[in-house]
Design an enzyme around this catalytic site. Structure first.
Site, short mmCIF file in Angstrom:
data_model
loop_
_atom_site.label_atom_id
_atom_site.label_comp_id
_atom_site.label_asym_id
_atom_site.label_seq_id
_atom_site.Cartn_x
_atom_site.Cartn_y
_atom_site.Cartn_z
N LYS A 174 -9.14 17.55 2.28
CA LYS A 174 -8.94 19.00 2.47
C LYS A 174 -9.08 19.37 3.95
O LYS A 174 -8.23 20.06 4.51
CB LYS A 174 -9.96 19.80 1.64
CG LYS A 174 -9.84 19.56 0.14
CD LYS A 174 -10.80 20.43 -0.65
CE LYS A 174 -12.26 20.17 -0.37
NZ LYS A 174 -12.73 18.81 -0.74
N ARG B 149 -21.99 14.46 -5.55
CA ARG B 149 -21.00 15.50 -5.21
C ARG B 149 -19.76 15.39 -6.08
O ARG B 149 -19.18 16.39 -6.49
CB ARG B 149 -20.62 15.39 -3.73
CG ARG B 149 -21.69 15.93 -2.80
CD ARG B 149 -21.52 15.44 -1.39
NE ARG B 149 -20.28 15.84 -0.77
CZ ARG B 149 -19.70 15.19 0.24
NH1 ARG B 149 -20.27 14.12 0.75
NH2 ARG B 149 -18.58 15.63 0.74
N ARG C 75 -16.67 7.91 6.44
CA ARG C 75 -16.30 9.05 7.30
C ARG C 75 -17.34 9.26 8.40
O ARG C 75 -18.54 9.14 8.18
CB ARG C 75 -16.19 10.32 6.46
CG ARG C 75 -15.96 11.55 7.33
CD ARG C 75 -15.55 12.73 6.53
NE ARG C 75 -16.59 13.15 5.60
CZ ARG C 75 -16.47 14.21 4.82
NH1 ARG C 75 -15.37 14.92 4.82
NH2 ARG C 75 -17.45 14.52 4.00
N ARG D 55 -15.06 27.33 -5.73
CA ARG D 55 -15.53 26.05 -6.26
C ARG D 55 -16.10 26.17 -7.66
O ARG D 55 -16.49 25.16 -8.25
CB ARG D 55 -16.65 25.56 -5.35
CG ARG D 55 -16.38 24.26 -4.66
CD ARG D 55 -17.59 23.98 -3.82
NE ARG D 55 -17.65 22.65 -3.34
CZ ARG D 55 -17.22 22.27 -2.14
NH1 ARG D 55 -16.62 23.12 -1.35
NH2 ARG D 55 -17.37 21.03 -1.76
N ARG E 129 -22.24 12.38 8.21
CA ARG E 129 -22.81 13.58 7.59
C ARG E 129 -23.93 13.19 6.64
O ARG E 129 -23.83 12.19 5.93
CB ARG E 129 -21.70 14.29 6.79
CG ARG E 129 -21.38 15.66 7.33
CD ARG E 129 -20.07 16.17 6.77
NE ARG E 129 -20.14 16.53 5.34
CZ ARG E 129 -19.15 17.14 4.69
NH1 ARG E 129 -18.04 17.45 5.32
NH2 ARG E 129 -19.26 17.43 3.41
P1 AP5 Z 1 -11.73 14.94 4.72
O1 AP5 Z 1 -10.48 15.60 5.19
O2 AP5 Z 1 -12.93 15.08 5.57
O3 AP5 Z 1 -12.02 15.33 3.19
P2 AP5 Z 1 -12.50 16.70 2.54
O4 AP5 Z 1 -11.73 16.86 1.27
O5 AP5 Z 1 -12.47 17.83 3.53
O6 AP5 Z 1 -13.97 16.28 2.19
P3 AP5 Z 1 -15.34 17.07 2.32
O7 AP5 Z 1 -16.40 16.04 2.05
O8 AP5 Z 1 -15.47 17.80 3.60
O9 AP5 Z 1 -15.23 18.03 1.16
P4 AP5 Z 1 -16.36 18.65 0.36
O10 AP5 Z 1 -15.59 19.51 -0.55
O11 AP5 Z 1 -17.32 17.74 -0.28
O12 AP5 Z 1 -17.25 19.29 1.51
P5 AP5 Z 1 -17.48 20.79 1.98
O13 AP5 Z 1 -17.70 20.75 3.42
O14 AP5 Z 1 -16.44 21.70 1.42
O15 AP5 Z 1 -11.40 13.38 4.51
C1 AP5 Z 1 -12.40 12.46 4.08
C2 AP5 Z 1 -12.19 11.10 4.78
O16 AP5 Z 1 -10.97 10.52 4.36
C3 AP5 Z 1 -12.10 11.17 6.30
O17 AP5 Z 1 -12.73 10.06 6.87
C4 AP5 Z 1 -10.59 11.17 6.59
O18 AP5 Z 1 -10.30 10.63 7.85
C5 AP5 Z 1 -10.06 10.31 5.45
N1 AP5 Z 1 -8.73 10.72 4.98
C6 AP5 Z 1 -8.29 12.00 4.75
N2 AP5 Z 1 -7.02 12.00 4.27
C7 AP5 Z 1 -6.65 10.69 4.15
C8 AP5 Z 1 -5.45 10.03 3.70
N3 AP5 Z 1 -4.40 10.73 3.24
N4 AP5 Z 1 -5.44 8.68 3.71
C9 AP5 Z 1 -6.51 7.96 4.17
N5 AP5 Z 1 -7.67 8.52 4.62
C10 AP5 Z 1 -7.75 9.88 4.61
O19 AP5 Z 1 -18.83 21.14 1.23
C11 AP5 Z 1 -20.06 20.54 1.56
C12 AP5 Z 1 -21.19 21.19 0.77
O20 AP5 Z 1 -21.27 22.59 1.10
C13 AP5 Z 1 -21.07 21.17 -0.75
O21 AP5 Z 1 -21.55 19.97 -1.30
C14 AP5 Z 1 -21.92 22.39 -1.13
O22 AP5 Z 1 -23.29 22.08 -1.06
C15 AP5 Z 1 -21.61 23.38 -0.02
N6 AP5 Z 1 -20.48 24.29 -0.33
C16 AP5 Z 1 -19.30 24.38 0.37
N7 AP5 Z 1 -18.50 25.30 -0.17
C17 AP5 Z 1 -19.15 25.82 -1.24
C18 AP5 Z 1 -18.83 26.81 -2.22
N8 AP5 Z 1 -17.65 27.45 -2.21
N9 AP5 Z 1 -19.75 27.08 -3.17
C19 AP5 Z 1 -20.94 26.46 -3.20
N10 AP5 Z 1 -21.30 25.50 -2.32
C20 AP5 Z 1 -20.43 25.18 -1.35
#
Ligand code: AP5
Ligand code: ZN
Length: 216
Positions: free
Chosen positions: A13, A172, A127, A88, A161
Site C-alpha cells: 500500500k 497483524r 522491510r 480498517r 519498524r
Molecule cells: P509496503 O509498501 O511498505 O507495504 P504496506 O502495505 O504499506 O505495509 P504496512 O506494513 O505499512 O501496512 P500496514 O497496513 O500494516 O501498516 P500501517 O502503517 O497502515 O511494502 C512492504 C514491503 O514489500 C517493502 O519492503 C516493499 O519494498 C516490498 N514490496 C512492496 N510492493 C512489492 C512488490 N510488488 N513486489 C515485491 N516487493 C514489494 O499501520 C501500522 C499500525 O498502525 C497498525 O498495525 C495499527 O496499529 C495502526 N493503524 C493504522 N491505521 C489504523 C486504522 N485505520 N485504525 C486502527 N489502527 C490503525
C-alpha cells in the site's frame, strides 16, 4: 481523484501510494504514518497509540476517525486524496461513508491489493524504512538496504519498524483477516472495488492500477 487503498500489511500500500499521489497530484493520508510520527515526536496522541502499534493491534476507532476527518477537511484535500490504511474496520468505513455523504462527495475507487500470507511475512520481516523521509527498502529485493544512510534524504535513519518483527507480523495479519478483510465485500457491494494482484513487480502493479483509473 478520491481513492482508498485496501490490503493486508505488506501488500505494498505504502509503495503504491507514493506513486499514485505523485501521478494524480493528490494528498497521501496514511493513518499508520500519522501515528508513527506522533510516537516519534512523543505527542499526547503518540503516547496513547504506541502500545497498539508495537503489538500490531488496531488503534481504537475513537482515536482514528476524527483524526482522519480533521485531515480530510483541510483545503489541500479538495483536489483529491488517497487514504492508505484507513478504513480498517466496518465501523470506520461506515463513519467514512457518513462523512462523505454529509459533505456531498464520493469515493472514485477502492483499490484492493491482494497478496498471500507467506509472501507478506517475507516482505515485512525484510522491510527497512527511513524514519526521516518515509522511504521503503527491503533487505533482498529492490531497492535493497539493510540499515543506515537513506539514499533519498541522506539521513542515517533506515531501520526495521518495531512492528515488523516476525511475531508481531503474524499478529497483524490475523488482525487484518478478522477486522479489515470484511471491507472487501463492503466496497464490492458499493460497486467501488478494484482488485489487483500485488505479487507482480511494483511497476506492473502501478501500471494496472493507473490503467484502470485512467479508463474509468
Ligand atoms: P509496503 O509498501 O511498505 O507495504 P504496506 O502495505 O504499506 O505495509 P504496512 O506494513 O505499512 O501496512 P500496514 O497496513 O500494516 O501498516 P500501517 O502503517 O497502515 O511494502 C512492504 C514491503 O514489500 C517493502 O519492503 C516493499 O519494498 C516490498 N514490496 C512492496 N510492493 C512489492 C512488490 N510488488 N513486489 C515485491 N516487493 C514489494 O499501520 C501500522 C499500525 O498502525 C497498525 O498495525 C495499527 O496499529 C495502526 N493503524 C493504522 N491505521 C489504523 C486504522 N485505520 N485504525 C486502527 N489502527 C490503525
Ligand atoms: Zn530517507
Amino acid at each position: 481523484m478520491r481513492l482508498v487503498l485496501l490490503g493486508p500489511p505488506g501488500a505494498g500500500k505504502g509503495t503504491q501510494a507514493a506513486k499514485l499521489v505523485e501521478e494524480y497530484k493528490i494528498v497521501h493520508i496514511s493513518t499508520g504514518d500519522i501515528f508513527r510520527k506522533n510516537i516519534k515526536e512523543q505527542t499526547e496522541l503518540g503516547k496513547q497509540v504506541k502500545d497498539y502499534l508495537d503489538k500490531g493491534l488496531l488503534v481504537p476507532d475513537e482515536l482514528t476517525v476524527d483524526l482522519v476527518w480533521d485531515r480530510l477537511d483541510q483545503d489541500d484535500c479538495k483536489n483529491g486524496f488517497l487514504l492508505d490504511g484507513f478504513p480498517r474496520t466496518i465501523e470506520q468505513a461506515n463513519k467514512l461513508q457518513k462523512g462523505l455523504e454529509e459533505r456531498n462527495i464520493k469515493l472514485d475507487k477502492v483499490i484492493n491489493i491482494a497478496v498471500d500470507k507467506e509472501i507478506l511475512v517475507k516482505r515485512l520481516a525484510g522491510r527497512r524504512v527511513c524514519t526521516n523521509c518515509g522511504a521503503t527498502y527491503h533487505i533482498d529485493s529492490k531497492p535493497t538496504k539493510v540499515e543506515g544512510i537513506c539514499d533519498l534524504c541522506n539521513s542515517n535513519s533506515v531501520i526495521q519498524r518495531e512492528d515488523d518483527k516476525e511475531e508481531t507480523v503474524l499478529n497483524r495479519i490475523e488482525v487484518y483477516e478478522n477486522q479489515t478483510a470484511p471491507l472487501i465485500g463492503y466496497y464490492e457491494d458499493l460497486n467501488l472495488l478494484f482488485n489487483v494482484d500485488g505479487t507482480l513487480p511494483v511497476d506492473e502493479v502501478f501500471e494496472i492500477i493507473k490503467n484502470h483509473l485512467d479508463n474509468m
